[in-house]
Design an enzyme around this catalytic site. Structure first.
Site, short mmCIF file in Angstrom:
data_model
loop_
_atom_site.label_atom_id
_atom_site.label_comp_id
_atom_site.label_asym_id
_atom_site.label_seq_id
_atom_site.Cartn_x
_atom_site.Cartn_y
_atom_site.Cartn_z
N GLU A 91 1.23 -0.93 14.03
CA GLU A 91 0.25 -0.23 13.18
C GLU A 91 -1.12 -0.30 13.82
O GLU A 91 -1.53 -1.36 14.33
CB GLU A 91 0.16 -0.85 11.78
CG GLU A 91 1.32 -0.52 10.88
CD GLU A 91 1.14 -1.00 9.44
OE1 GLU A 91 -0.02 -1.09 8.96
OE2 GLU A 91 2.16 -1.28 8.78
N TYR A 103 -6.18 -3.30 13.00
CA TYR A 103 -7.01 -2.17 12.55
C TYR A 103 -8.43 -2.21 13.08
O TYR A 103 -9.37 -1.87 12.37
CB TYR A 103 -6.96 -2.09 11.01
CG TYR A 103 -5.67 -1.42 10.57
CD1 TYR A 103 -5.53 -0.04 10.64
CD2 TYR A 103 -4.58 -2.17 10.13
CE1 TYR A 103 -4.34 0.59 10.27
CE2 TYR A 103 -3.39 -1.55 9.77
CZ TYR A 103 -3.28 -0.17 9.84
OH TYR A 103 -2.11 0.46 9.49
N GLU A 141 3.86 -7.87 7.50
CA GLU A 141 2.61 -8.55 7.17
C GLU A 141 2.75 -9.70 6.19
O GLU A 141 2.07 -9.75 5.16
CB GLU A 141 1.57 -7.53 6.67
CG GLU A 141 1.26 -6.49 7.73
CD GLU A 141 -0.03 -5.72 7.48
OE1 GLU A 141 -0.47 -5.66 6.32
OE2 GLU A 141 -0.60 -5.21 8.45
N ASP A 175 0.82 -1.21 0.00
CA ASP A 175 0.00 0.00 0.00
C ASP A 175 0.86 1.27 0.00
O ASP A 175 0.72 2.13 0.85
CB ASP A 175 -0.90 -0.06 1.25
CG ASP A 175 -1.85 1.11 1.35
OD1 ASP A 175 -2.38 1.53 0.30
OD2 ASP A 175 -2.07 1.61 2.47
#
Ligand code: GCB
Length: 615
Positions: free
Chosen positions: A524, A486, A430, A166
């Site tokens: 994150e 998230y 990740e 990303d």
């Protein structure tokens, strides 16, 4: 490789001539440049600044999105008086793959876009004269490049990048390029390992220190190492390529309280200095013990960010002005750490972190090792069905990609190992850790870093939400658990945020059960937020909502004393591939892309300035 990993310095014996500036530039979509002699000059060039990414200087889409081969060419004057030594061109990086030519002769090749390499050019140059330097670059992504992605071909034959990550696939000569002169017999590497005597009265700042050093040179003459303090006063000296420097009452490097010694290395022939090199080195230890991360034996709490090297127009081109502002923003908000997500940053960044006392988790460019979820173009299932179930099940990943990964880690550790700020390694971001196939791969690369990092820093990887505690199969290799989660955004967003807190706590308790001795930190979490959008009551994307998300996370972090750090995503808004998930880029920054604070930055500043760096 080892000489390439020494940051260039001017000393009594070494010279640097910058090659930054305007270069000729041209795309080579049919890869015909080599056979058509472009190494001697481009047929139809435009000018291109170095360092910079090429993408955002263009106004047309074809150029911005260009994927394939492209060339940079410049004229280089090589001083005649340098012919008695070694003359090398150092690329601080070339993204992603490069072939270098001097006067039409190939002098170097390198793969991997975020680490330095040198081209030795003595045999190819005209001395005291102008020479043509050409670099053919390629920015295509595959399962064997780091970072990982695909290259797609459109109906008209144009290629485009399909990153599995990303951030925008910026490329080009994005960091400094320099011509180096060194003596033929030269210092090629310096390794330092610190030990400190921390007695009962140790206050964390001063201690007797012992630095085991090792110098690699290309010859047989004697070596001396001299250590100077910040006032230039000699505090230790030793002779020989290996040994120990004892520094009584050394001023240690600490978080946000840095202290650097200058280590000067000389190759000597009697009184004559054959070569001289120096580095600015902080003395500190770092280890993980009993659910804590310890620097100089003291427990730290990490406050900081996942970041990107990304700015308007420059793309990923190293910009010292923007970089300085990032450090000032981080100091203002009370941060003491960051992760070099998702690739090794420019060396100037690490030297600044050394000086400012930031704890850096140095991350390899190993991102996108998760089939489909991280392909933001193909996120809705466009990844082809022929691909195997998970990334690590693919045979070529276990052979070719593993070899690329190992070489990249070797280059990264060689470049960054002396930095006091580099306190931990992140070997992947990740990855898909859900399959058994990942286990041997992980053990392989973690063993490698354990072997080559003489300082034995803690190692970890950033864990993806789809591989929670109980599903992840590789956590045994990590020295501490580092989570990207998230809740409040991709899951349990908006009105459901309260469920995020409950779910996250449940997962954390499971992690602690699985790994009772390992600390956990968050690398994150966050929420996309459009600066200037205000809503009462809050809704997702508003500045008010971002504050709510951070408050929820603070409550989680404050619930467990084995949580040792919080690094939200991201310091700044940054550019990504265009798509339905992103509004002109990722907007999870606490600061905008032009480095101005959003509302949540003030919230975090209040929180972080009240949390000490050491517990
Ligand atoms: C992640 C990735 C990061 C993305 C972020 C996001 O998990 O590690 O590269 O930018 O999520 O905002 O989706």
């Amino acid at each position: 490789m080892s000489f390439a990993s020494l940051y260039p310095r001017v000393t009594a014996t070494r010279r640097i001539q910058s090659m930054n500036g305007s270069w000729d530039f041209q795309f080579d979509p049919d890869s015909r440049g080599a056979e058509e002699g472009w190494a001697n000059g481009l047929p139809n060039p435009t000018d291109m600044p170095v360092p910079a990414s090429f993408a955002d200087v263009f106004t047309d889409k074809y150029s911005r999105e260009y994927t394939g081969d492209f060339w940079y060419v410049t004229e280089l004057f090589v001083p005649g008086e340098w012919r008695d030594g070694s003359v090398d061109i150092r690329f601080d990086s070339a993204t992603h793959a490069a072939t270098v030519f001097v006067n039409g002769t190939e002098v170097a090749r390198h793969e991997g876009g975020f680490l330095p390499f040198v081209a030795h050019i003595n045999d190819a140059v005209r001395w005291n004269d102008y020479n043509t330097v050409a670099v053919r670059l390629n920015n295509e992504l595959s399962w064997q490049t780091l970072p990982v992605g695909e290259t797609h071909t459109l109906p008209d034959g144009t290629r485009m990048s399909a990153p599995y990550f990303d951030f925008y696939n910026y490329s080009g000569l994005q960091r400094n390029v320099s011509l180096l002169y060194t003596p033929n017999e030269r210092i090629e590497d310096l390794d330092v390992v610190h030990r400190i005597d921390a007695g009962p009265d140790f206050n964390g700042v001063f201690a007797d220190a012992h630095v085991d050093y090792r110098v690699v040179t290309s010859g047989n003459h004697d070596v001396e190492v001299v250590v100077l303090d910040e006032c230039g006063i000699e505090v230790a000296r030793a002779n020989g390529k290996e040994g120990t420097l004892d520094i009584a009452n050394a001023h240690l490097w600490n978080l946000r309280a840095a202290y650097l010694y200058r280590f000067v290395v000389r190759i000597k022939d009697g009184d004559d200095v054959i070569d001289e090199y120096f580095d600015e080195i902080g003395i500190r230890t770092v280890e993980v013990r009993d659910c804590r991360i310890l620097v100089n034996g003291r427990e730290v709490y990490l406050k900081g960010f996942g970041r990107h090297e990304d700015s308007n127009i420059h793309g990923r081109g190293f910009d010292p002005v923007v970089n300085k502002r990032d450090y000032e923003d981080m100091k203002w908000i009370g941060a003491n750490s960051f992760r070099t997500s998702h690739y090794p940053y420019a060396e100037e960044q690490l030297y600044e972190a050394d000086r400012d006392g930031f704890f850096v988790i140095d991350e390899a460019p190993t991102v996108g090792m998760f089939k489909s979820t991280m392909n933001f173009l193909g996120a809705s299932g466009a990844v082809s069905d022929e691909k195997p179930k998970t990334f690590f099940d693919e045979e070529s990943v276990q052979t070719e990609t593993l070899a690329v990964h190992r070489r990249t880690l070797e280059e990264m550790v060689a470049r960054d190992k002396r930095h006091a700020s580099v306190c931990a390694w992140s070997l992947l971001n990740e990855p898909d850790t859900t399959s058994e196939a990942a286990v041997a791969y992980f053990e392989n690369i973690f063993d490698l870093v354990a072997e080559i990092d003489t300082q034995k820093r803690p190692k970890t990887y950033a864990s993806i939400m789809m591989a929670p505690a109980g599903v992840d199969k590789t956590h045994h290799v990590a020295d501490f658990i580092m989570l990207n989660r998230y809740h409040g955004w991709y899951v349990n967003g908006g009105y459901a945020i309260a469920k995020g807190l409950i779910d996250m706590k449940a997962e954390l308790e499971k992690w602690h059960e699985l790994e009772p001795d390992k600390p956990v930190m968050f690398s994150e979490y966050g929420a996309d937020t459009m600066a200037g959008v205000h809503k009462l009551p809050s809704v997702m994307w508003s500045e008010e909502y971002q504050v709510e998300v951070f408050k929820m996370w603070s409550e989680i972090f404050d619930s467990y004393d084995w949580i040792v750090g919080e690094q939200p995503w991201n310091l700044n808004d940054f550019q990504t591939t265009e798509g339905i998930m992103r509004v002109d880029g990722n907007k999870k920054g606490l600061f905008t892309r032009d480095r101005q604070p959003k509302m949540a930055a003030f919230y975090l500043r209040d929180r972080w300035t009240a949390i000490p760096d050491y517990k």
